[in-house]
Scaffold this active site. Structure first.
Site, short mmCIF file in Angstrom:
data_model
loop_
_atom_site.label_atom_id
_atom_site.label_comp_id
_atom_site.label_asym_id
_atom_site.label_seq_id
_atom_site.Cartn_x
_atom_site.Cartn_y
_atom_site.Cartn_z
N ARG A 62 -4.06 9.65 3.90
CA ARG A 62 -2.27 10.11 3.78
C ARG A 62 -1.79 10.36 2.47
O ARG A 62 -1.11 11.33 2.66
CB ARG A 62 -1.85 9.59 4.83
N ILE B 79 6.76 5.90 17.31
CA ILE B 79 6.21 7.03 16.40
C ILE B 79 5.42 7.76 16.78
O ILE B 79 5.36 8.94 15.63
CB ILE B 79 6.28 6.81 14.89
N CYS C 81 -5.97 7.97 8.93
CA CYS C 81 -6.06 7.47 10.76
C CYS C 81 -5.56 8.27 11.51
O CYS C 81 -4.61 8.80 11.41
CB CYS C 81 -5.64 5.67 10.46
N ARG D 19 -9.11 0.21 3.94
CA ARG D 19 -8.33 1.07 3.40
C ARG D 19 -6.88 0.23 3.11
O ARG D 19 -6.36 0.79 2.13
CB ARG D 19 -7.93 1.66 3.95
N LYS E 103 0.53 -0.70 -0.10
CA LYS E 103 0.64 0.30 0.17
C LYS E 103 0.85 1.13 0.00
O LYS E 103 0.02 1.98 -0.83
CB LYS E 103 -0.94 -0.06 1.26
N ASN E 104 1.27 1.47 0.80
CA ASN E 104 2.71 2.37 1.16
C ASN E 104 3.26 3.33 -0.26
O ASN E 104 3.79 4.17 -0.67
CB ASN E 104 3.39 2.46 2.55
N ASP F 261 3.52 -0.06 11.90
CA ASP F 261 2.78 -0.74 11.98
C ASP F 261 2.78 -2.05 12.33
O ASP F 261 1.07 -2.69 12.36
CB ASP F 261 2.26 0.05 9.92
N ARG G 82 0.79 13.86 12.66
CA ARG G 82 1.86 13.80 11.55
C ARG G 82 1.74 14.88 10.38
O ARG G 82 1.67 14.91 10.06
CB ARG G 82 0.92 12.20 10.73
N PRO G 83 2.52 15.55 11.79
CA PRO G 83 2.96 16.96 10.61
C PRO G 83 3.81 17.01 9.93
O PRO G 83 4.93 16.00 9.08
CB PRO G 83 4.23 17.51 11.97
N ILE G 84 3.84 18.28 8.70
CA ILE G 84 4.08 18.47 7.66
C ILE G 84 5.16 19.55 7.58
O ILE G 84 5.97 19.85 6.19
CB ILE G 84 3.11 18.66 6.13
N ASP G 85 5.83 19.55 8.37
CA ASP G 85 6.01 20.99 8.98
C ASP G 85 8.37 20.05 7.95
O ASP G 85 9.03 21.40 7.42
CB ASP G 85 7.56 21.10 10.03
N GLN G 86 8.56 18.67 7.87
CA GLN G 86 9.71 18.23 6.96
C GLN G 86 8.97 18.67 5.59
O GLN G 86 10.78 18.81 4.75
CB GLN G 86 10.26 17.19 7.48
#
Length: 433
Positions: free
Chosen positions: A93, A327, A117, A398, A22-23, A305, A122-126
């Site tokens: 995601r 995590i 989920c 999903r 999936k990922n 996971d 789960r920040p997107i700053d990076q």
């Protein structure tokens, strides 16, 4: 509302074939729009996240054909907008990978903030840090990430934390930037390597994926490709743990054993037998398992996971186990659901769970709170005495293809039914006894 009903107590026995990851698939699908030429993708998992992303790309104007549920033919040359407005993209995601792909190709992207989920922040700053280092201006408005640049220029970028999403997103943008880009403290997960390999198959120049330093030489354009997605290590790990939990004997086929080493090592440690082949693993458990300690870490450490399913297995292991999550902060919401089934668990200091092994779990009505929680509760139901009902199974579907069918082929007593269909529920109970 659909739900799973499970009669526990039967060992899983037989063979199961693992589908595409999936990922990895979500990153590869997003990257496929970076070329105007045809792309053919094989071994896609037949899951809702993949369907949503493909429909979102089609809404951008790309040509998307599905010869069957495991294949897609795509052509990004017909894209007419850089605004990803397809509403369902907010639910997954992986939608944010469109940001790096469109920014790299078109120098502009407008993509919904990601969903998925509820397992914590789960920040997107990076991601933003990387895009800005390449020369983009990034703002967040009305729930959208908006990134644009006159041009992208290679840069030396050090990620403050190892982030799979940021590594993939910035790698995609950088592969069409001018000059050289170096990504330090890059994530090393198999799906990072997979997206890099796919981009290279399109003509990108990416070296070092799978290490913590990735070097990218920008190219002006990309060409078409035919590509097959790697097997899903998390689906494989789930079946490995389910086999051990039920004292079964299962051959898990179409896997890359190297990707499963952290799970295999823990299974051996708790008393299961693991036999590795070139593209398969066999898991056998003939006795009660014993306790261990788990700490989730970025690859090649124990995967976050797999934490919930592993903790479920430890609920019936002899002795006291400690599971530490490093995590995501909300990955212990499932503890209350397992305690309904008789597990002896408690969360301490927010990021650890202490598990006292019990002789058995008992069936109950429980709720899937996220994708991996849902899988864990299915495994719990397979272990438990009596009947278990798992609600909110849309989370499970999903990320797991034909989950019920594959479990049934291994001898599990499980069925997907409508919660309002009392006759179907009764028929299931009469059939399995």
């Amino acid at each position: 509302m659909e739900q799973y009903i499970i009669k526990g107590g039967k060992p899983l026995v037989g063979e199961v074939t693992i589908g595409g990851a999936k990922n990895a698939a979500l990153g590869v699908i997003a990257a496929a729009i970076m070329t105007d030429e045809p792309v053919k993708l094989h071994n896609l998992p037949d899951i809702s996240d993949v369907d949503i992303l493909l429909k979102g790309i089609e809404a951008l104007g790309a040509v998307v054909e599905r010869p069957n549920v495991h294949e897609a033919r795509m052509m990004g040359g017909s894209i007419t907008t850089c605004i990803a407005s397809y509403d369902d993209l907010r639910k997954i995601r992986g939608s944010y990978y469109l940001c790096g792909a469109m920014l790299g190709k078109y120098k502009r992207a407008e993509v919904p903030l990601p969903g998925g989920c509820n397992i914590g922040s789960r920040p997107i700053d990076q991601h933003i840090k990387g895009f800005e280092a390449l020369g983009a201006k990034v703002v967040i408005q009305h729930g959208m990430i908006i990134a644009e640049a006159e041009k992208l220029v290679g840069a030396h970028i050090y990620f403050d934390c190892s982030s799979v999403g940021a590594t993939i997103n910035v790698m995609m943008a950088a592969c069409m930037a001018e000059g050289q880009t170096v990504l330090e403290n890059a994530a090393k997960e198999p799906h990072v390597v997979e997206v890099a390999n796919f981009l290279n198959s399109l003509g990108a120049n990416i070296k070092g994926a799978g290490t913590d330093v990735i070097r990218i030489s920008g190219v002006s354009s990309l060409h078409g490709s035919t590509y097959s997605i790697i097997p899903d290590q998390i689906e494989a790990g789930t079946f490995m743990l389910a086999a051990a939990a039920t004292r079964g004997d299962v051959l898990i086929k179409n896997v890359i054993p190297k990707h499963l080493e952290a799970v295999s090592a823990k299974l051996v440690e708790i008393g299961a037998e693991v036999e590795e082949f070139d593209d398969a693993v066999r898991v056998v458990a003939s006795k009660r398992l014993v306790h261990t300690n788990i700490k989730t870490l970025p690859y090649p450490g124990f995967p976050t996971d797999m934490q919930q399913v592993m903790a479920t297995v430890l609920c019936i292991a002899e002795g006291t186990s400690i599971v530490t999550e490093t995590i995501y902060e909300n990955r212990f919401m499932y503890v209350d659901e397992l305690t309904r089934m008789g597990a002896s668990m408690r969360v301490v200091e927010g990021n650890s769970a202490v598990i006292e092994g019990v002789d058995k779990l008992t069936g109950a009505i429980v709720r899937a709170l996220d994708l991996r929680c849902g899988a864990a509760l299915v495994v719990a139901g397979l272990m438990a005495d009596g009947y278990t009902t798992v609600e909110h199974i849309e989370y499970v579907e999903r990320g797991y293809e034909k989950f019920v069918n594959k479990m049934c082929e291994l001898g599990a007593a499980i069925e997907k039914v409508d919660s309002e269909d009392a006759k179907a529920i009764q028929k299931f109970k009469l059939r399995v006894g």
